[in-house]
Scaffold this motif. Structure first.
Motif, short mmCIF file in Angstrom:
data_model
loop_
_atom_site.label_atom_id
_atom_site.label_comp_id
_atom_site.label_asym_id
_atom_site.label_seq_id
_atom_site.Cartn_x
_atom_site.Cartn_y
_atom_site.Cartn_z
N UNK A 209 0.83 -1.20 0.00
CA UNK A 209 0.00 0.00 0.00
C UNK A 209 0.87 1.25 0.00
N UNK A 210 0.45 2.24 -0.77
CA UNK A 210 1.21 3.48 -0.87
C UNK A 210 1.30 4.19 0.48
N UNK A 211 0.28 4.02 1.31
CA UNK A 211 0.23 4.70 2.61
C UNK A 211 1.09 4.01 3.67
N UNK A 212 1.69 2.85 3.34
CA UNK A 212 2.49 2.12 4.32
C UNK A 212 3.76 2.89 4.66
N UNK A 213 4.22 2.79 5.90
CA UNK A 213 5.47 3.46 6.28
C UNK A 213 6.65 2.91 5.49
N UNK A 214 7.51 3.81 5.01
CA UNK A 214 8.68 3.40 4.25
C UNK A 214 8.50 3.44 2.75
N UNK A 215 7.30 3.82 2.28
CA UNK A 215 7.03 3.92 0.84
C UNK A 215 7.20 5.36 0.38
N UNK A 216 7.92 5.56 -0.70
CA UNK A 216 8.01 6.88 -1.32
C UNK A 216 8.00 6.72 -2.84
N UNK A 217 7.54 7.74 -3.53
CA UNK A 217 7.48 7.72 -4.99
C UNK A 217 8.08 9.00 -5.54
N UNK A 218 8.61 8.89 -6.74
CA UNK A 218 9.16 10.04 -7.44
C UNK A 218 8.52 10.08 -8.83
N UNK A 219 7.52 10.95 -9.01
CA UNK A 219 6.74 10.97 -10.23
C UNK A 219 7.35 11.83 -11.31
N UNK A 220 6.99 11.52 -12.56
CA UNK A 220 7.47 12.31 -13.71
C UNK A 220 6.56 12.05 -14.90
N UNK A 221 6.56 12.99 -15.83
CA UNK A 221 5.80 12.84 -17.06
C UNK A 221 6.55 11.94 -18.03
N UNK A 222 5.82 11.15 -18.79
CA UNK A 222 6.44 10.31 -19.81
C UNK A 222 6.45 11.03 -21.15
N UNK A 223 7.14 10.44 -22.10
CA UNK A 223 7.32 11.07 -23.41
C UNK A 223 6.00 11.33 -24.12
N UNK A 224 5.00 10.49 -23.83
CA UNK A 224 3.69 10.64 -24.48
C UNK A 224 2.72 11.42 -23.60
N UNK A 225 3.24 12.13 -22.59
CA UNK A 225 2.47 13.02 -21.71
C UNK A 225 1.67 12.29 -20.65
#
Length: 371
Positions: A180-196
């Motif tokens: 689960x994303x809400x679990x302790x120890x989880x982090x994300x680094x988002x970005x746009x892809x080439x097709x938006x």
């Protein structure tokens, strides 16, 4: 073999096509792209159409439909360049249905069906080069609890998802976990892809995880095959719309006082685009119809389809740009966005060379030899 769609499938196609036409205009898509490439509002609209519930079993509040229904839906979403990762819902529901415990099914399948939870595959690592059996992520067990440490790359809408299906090594064998994303120890680094669209890197440090299956490779392969079959169907829709835009432009654009659609050499190139589209369509049908086959047969069939789709998407996209001229790569023109989507799709879920290797590895010694 009868390739006619049933009345229900045709009605499903019409419903999705109407939503794309009225609810997902190019202007709305560009607005979503400028805000990051994913819209929870659009995801909820797809859920209201029943699409997130399409392949969830009826016992878990789903519609219990099959691969052909998925193919129909993805073709129409492809025509509209819809960015939200609906194929991930299909893959997640299949994995949890076939490999999850009763408790996992009860907890997650109804939420996937309703669209309340977006569950995506987080399977790729930087050095894997599309291989599913290459995995440095580690999991450990303490009592009845599991924890997991991993870094996964190019996770679809990863920073917007609610949970992840993550492969990791457990006692020397690949297992599959729900994180689960809400679990302790989880982090994300988002970005746009080439097709938006939207993707992210997922980083987990000793994260609590729920075991789906300790025999993870067959489950992960099934999930990736479903995603790739859906991608093939989506590619057919994208190519079909690309061809339509190209022919419309050729009928409007004039040189020497006549429409360029009247030039025989250009008409031949359009005919080649149409041929590639139909080759891709037949292989998309083949992949979808083989999703219920034994694992090795299914995986090889999807790889064959992805090889043809890769070749067709590259050809149709490049020819469209050539026939349009400079306008074909300008950001203001919708055709350039179809080209970008086709370019990225060819490399998603394994590029053409990767799947050609899979096809080659599964050839029999007598392949191509007729006694």
């Amino acid at each position: 073999m009868d390739f006619d769609f049933s009345d229900d499938q045709q009605q499903l196609r019409d419903a999705v096509a109407r939503w794309v036409e009225k609810g997902y205009s190019f202007e709305r898509r560009q607005s979503i792209a400028s805000q990051g490439g994913f819209s929870r509002e659009v995801w909820n609209e797809l859920a209201e159409l029943g699409l997130t519930a399409l392949t969830v079993p009826e016992a878990y509040d789903g519609l219990g439909q099959g691969a052909v229904d998925v193919m129909v839906v993805m073709e129409e979403l492809g025509r509209g360049l819809v960015m939200e990762p609906l194929a991930q819902a299909f893959a997640a529901s299949a994995v949890l249905t076939q490999f999850g415990s009763d408790a996992v099914k009860q907890a997650w399948l109804p939420q996937i069906a309703s669209g309340e939870k977006l569950v995506v595959l987080a399977s790729q690592e930087r050095k894997a080069r599309y291989r599913l059996d290459v995995c440095d992520a580690k999991a450990s067990k303490s009592g009845d609890e599991y924890s997991l440490s991993a870094t996964k790359n190019i996770v679809p809408a990863g920073d917007q998802a609610d949970s992840f299906i993550v492969p990791a090594q457990l006692d020397g064998k690949l297992a599959l976990f729900l994180v689960e994303k809400s679990a302790p120890g989880v982090s994300t680094r988002g970005y746009a892809t080439q097709d938006e669209g939207r993707a992210a890197d997922l980083i987990c440090h000793a994260v609590p995880a729920t075991l789906i299956t300790s025999n993870g490779l067959p489950a992960l392969t099934l999930a990736q095959d479903i995603v790739n079959a859906a991608l093939c169907a989506e590619g057919v829709g994208v190519m079909e719309q690309t061809l339509k835009l190209t022919t419309e432009y050729m009928n409007q654009r004039k040189q020497f006082g006549v429409a360029i659609a009247s030039f025989q050499a250009l008409r031949h190139r359009v005919a080649d685009m149409k041929m590639q589209l139909e080759l891709a369509r037949s292989m998309s049908y083949y992949a979808s119809l083989k999703l219920g086959a034994p694992a090795e047969e299914r995986h090889t069939a999807v790889a064959r389809a992805k090889v043809q789709l890769g070749q067709s998407m590259r050809f149709v996209g490049q020819q469209s740009v050539q026939l349009h001229g400079g306008i074909g790569v300008t950001d203001e023109y919708v055709g350039s966005h179809y080209f970008k989507r086709l370019t990225q799709m060819e490399m998603t879920g394994g590029d053409t060379l990767h799947h050609l290797g899979t096809v080659s590895a599964h050839m029999q010694d007598s392949a191509g030899v007729f006694a």
